[in-house]
Design an enzyme around this catalytic site. Structure first.
Site, PDB file in Angstrom:
ATOM      1  N   ARG A  27       0.823  -1.216   0.000  1.00 58.24           N
ATOM      2  CA  ARG A  27       0.000   0.000   0.000  1.00 58.24           C
ATOM      3  C   ARG A  27       0.857   1.266   0.000  1.00 58.24           C
ATOM      4  O   ARG A  27       0.500   2.275   0.589  1.00 58.24           O
ATOM      5  CB  ARG A  27      -0.955   0.017   1.197  1.00 58.24           C
TER       6      ARG A  27
ATOM      7  N   SER B 206     -11.450   0.220   3.322  1.00 59.07           N
ATOM      8  CA  SER B 206     -10.586  -0.137   4.450  1.00 59.07           C
ATOM      9  C   SER B 206      -9.955   1.128   5.019  1.00 59.07           C
ATOM     10  O   SER B 206      -9.238   1.834   4.315  1.00 59.07           O
ATOM     11  CB  SER B 206      -9.494  -1.108   4.002  1.00 59.07           C
TER      12      SER B 206
ATOM     13  N   GLU C  59      -5.045   3.991   6.521  1.00 61.94           N
ATOM     14  CA  GLU C  59      -4.804   3.983   5.078  1.00 61.94           C
ATOM     15  C   GLU C  59      -5.401   5.241   4.462  1.00 61.94           C
ATOM     16  O   GLU C  59      -4.968   5.697   3.407  1.00 61.94           O
ATOM     17  CB  GLU C  59      -5.418   2.730   4.460  1.00 61.94           C
TER      18      GLU C  59
END
Length: 603
Positions: free
Chosen positions: A166, A240, A344
């Site tokens: 990520r 998420s 995130e």
């Protein structure tokens, strides 16, 4: 102002949280030439600029006082190299779901496991999006970008992008350096999927009894996502919210399992596909659920019951609700499992929040063995730890000088995360707390920004932090040697201001309309120019009588009068200035004495 730029644009529809937000300026472009025109406009040059895609990983904490850019570069084209390889080029403004559907329809494998991911193609290399064992970096061939510094179009290879879980160079060392124009993917002509073997897809494939088609994998992924995630457009969310934490294997075995032997983990693979034996990945959703937070809410924000990794908006949530909920989740997970969670989602706030961690001199106040009225005062504002400051903006947290009192300062500020450490100079009262940064190295080395001479000094003084084989638990740092020119930390522009501390050249720092200068005795006219146009200046003012390496009160006030910030705060104060209340009452209207714990907001 170019007609491409709009004023006071509502951009709520360009985010997935559904929390109302406006931008002072907004511009959408459909070509590199249009983007260049925007970059040459005074609105772009004179305002904070932020680029968004589908808005699926953003939480605007307030209306954006700057320029929002959005790509409308679209189009998908496939080039067949041979029977085994096809290159698919997509504009950054294309919806990611449309690209996945195109590849499935054309019989091109590689993206089907990432079906349903919200957002646009331009975000794929930035976030290195992924799902069900697949990541964008697995299939990205190269990325076409516009260089913000030269306004030239460049092509960056997969290897240059620094992909990791990520993450990418676009989020770190290249943040705000490039605008993504197009992305090229190397995919494989195939009617069946080669990658459907991860997590929930594994059982699906086993039940099917054969290798599934691309469409079957895409549809199963969409079905699973629909069962676990809010329906886009109906319930606001960012998908998420937290990253799955990656911890050292030994830490997992010695610490995490000590608190709960049932905490699961998964292997971590490197960019080349090899397993990293030194680290494991822990599912954040499991941690949140087993911390008892399923369905927990703050105002209109709540933990989505079907997937605890998601923070959702019931239609009435404010950004403050989401932030409070996220902070509560982080606190509870860390309290129970001793694992820090990292969002995130990017918190976006064009304002700047400053906390003065310490406002004292190298001796601090009270001074040892001193019985003066200041050193014996009971007023908390007469207690001054060594000089240090914390700056938060655009979701980035920067520490200026970890003083010898840093541990206490961090506890007082409940400091949970640091994105970068700015060092003004090598003197012990400004670097003596570096060893106390070790808890912030949990996720990896902390980024530290230093002059070349300071880098040499710290490597010598703290050699145990820079050895090839580090003793377990010592702090670790990624050292960034900076010169006297602007640089970026996760998209936040930092401009050094060189001053003389006696005869020693050191740095102050300007961030937006805020500047922090300490231990200065002299500033050249050229460097003073960097201090014009400020909303807030924090500057040292040791005492009234002369000192060979620090501004006196009169010298600090003269600087403030010359550069004319809207507000100024005096720091690095010794006990000779007198008690805070009395000293503060003698200062000009726009000048105040700083004190430990002072919170300053720069809008």
């Amino acid at each position: 102002m170019t007609p491409l730029i709009e004023e006071n644009r509502n951009i709520t529809g360009l985010t997935t949280f559904g929390i109302p937000v406006k931008a002072r300026y907004f511009a959408e472009y459909s070509s590199a030439d249009q983007l260049r025109r925007i970059c040459r406009d005074e609105v772009y040059r004179e305002n904070l600029c932020f680029h968004i895609g589908g808005g699926s990983n953003l939480l605007f904490q307030a209306d954006f006082d700057g320029l929002i850019l959005h790509s409308a570069i679209r189009g998908i084209t496939a080039y067949r190299k041979n029977s085994e390889t096809v290159y698919v080029i997509a504009g950054a403004g294309e919806k990611w779901t449309d690209l996945v559907d195109y590849c499935v329809r054309e019989g091109l494998g590689g993206l089907e496991c990432m079906a349903g991911i919200p957002g646009e193609v331009g975000a794929a290399p930035v976030q290195n999006v992924g799902a069900y064992g697949a990541e964008a970096s697995d299939v990205i061939y190269n990325v076409e970008v516009l260089d913000r510094e030269t306004l030239e179009v460049k092509t960056l290879s997969n290897g240059e992008c620094g992909f990791s879980y990520r993450n990418s160079n676009f989020k770190t060392i290249w943040k705000d350096r490039y605008f993504v124009l197009r992305v090229s993917f190397r995919v494989t002509p195939s009617e069946t999927s080669r990658d459907a073997s991860y997590g929930g897809l594994k059982g699906f494939v086993e039940n099917l009894g054969r290798r599934p088609t691309l469409a079957e994998v895409r549809d199963e992924v969409l079905r699973i996502r629909a069962s676990k995630l809010p329906e886009p457009g109906m319930t606001g969310s960012a998908g998420s919210f937290f990253k799955n934490p990656v911890v050292r294997t030994k830490y997992y075995e010695w610490e995490v399992l000590h608190f709960d032997k049932d905490v699961p983990c998964y292997p971590v693979t490197g960019p080349d596909g090899t397993v990293d034996d030194g680290h494991v990945k822990i599912p954040a959703g499991w941690l949140i659920e087993h911390a008892g937070l399923k369905g927990y809410r703050e105002g209109g924000a709540f933990v989505y019951p079907d997937n605890c990794l998601v923070i959702a908006n019931d239609g009435s949530a404010t950004a403050a609700d989401v932030v409070r909920l996220a902070r509560h989740i982080e606190h509870e997970v860390n309290r129970r499992y001793h694992i820090p969670l990292e969002p995130e989602v990017n918190y976006i706030d064009s304002g700047i929040d400053v906390r003065i961690l310490g406002s004292g001199t190298s001796k601090g106040v009270p001074e040892l063995m001193c019985d003066c009225p200041v050193c014996t005062s009971e007023n908390p504002r007469d207690k001054r730890l060594r000089a240090s400051a914390l700056v938060r903006t655009m979701g980035v947290t920067l520490l200026i000088d970890p003083s010898p009192d840093f541990r206490r300062q961090a506890l007082d500020a409940d400091l949970r995360h640091i994105d970068g450490v700015l060092i003004t100079h090598e003197h012990y009262d400004h670097v003596g707390g570096i060893d106390d940064l070790r808890p912030y190295c949990f996720r990896g080395p902390v980024n530290m920004y230093v002059r070349e001479d300071v880098d040499r000094h710290l490597r010598s003084r703290l050699d145990y932090c820079f050895r090839e084989q580090l003793y377990p638990g010592v702090p670790s740092f990624d050292m960034h040697v900076i010169g006297n020119r602007p640089f970026f930390i996760k998209g936040v522009k930092v401009e050094p201001v060189e001053v003389l501390h006696g005869k020693l050249p050191i740095y102050g720092y300007r961030i937006g309309r805020f500047a922090y200068v300490t231990d200065a005795k002299y500033i050249s006219d050229e460097e003073k120019e960097k201090l014009h146009g400020l909303d807030v200046l924090v500057v040292n003012a040791l005492r009234a009588r002369e000192h060979f390496s620090h501004f006196t009160l009169a010298e600090a006030l003269a600087l403030i009068e010359e550069v004319k910030p809207k507000r100024a705060y005096l720091t690095h104060l010794c006990h000779e200035v007198g008690q805070h209340a009395r000293f503060n009452s003698t200062l000009p209207e726009n000048v105040q004495a700083a004190y430990d714990g002072l919170e300053i907001r720069v809008d």
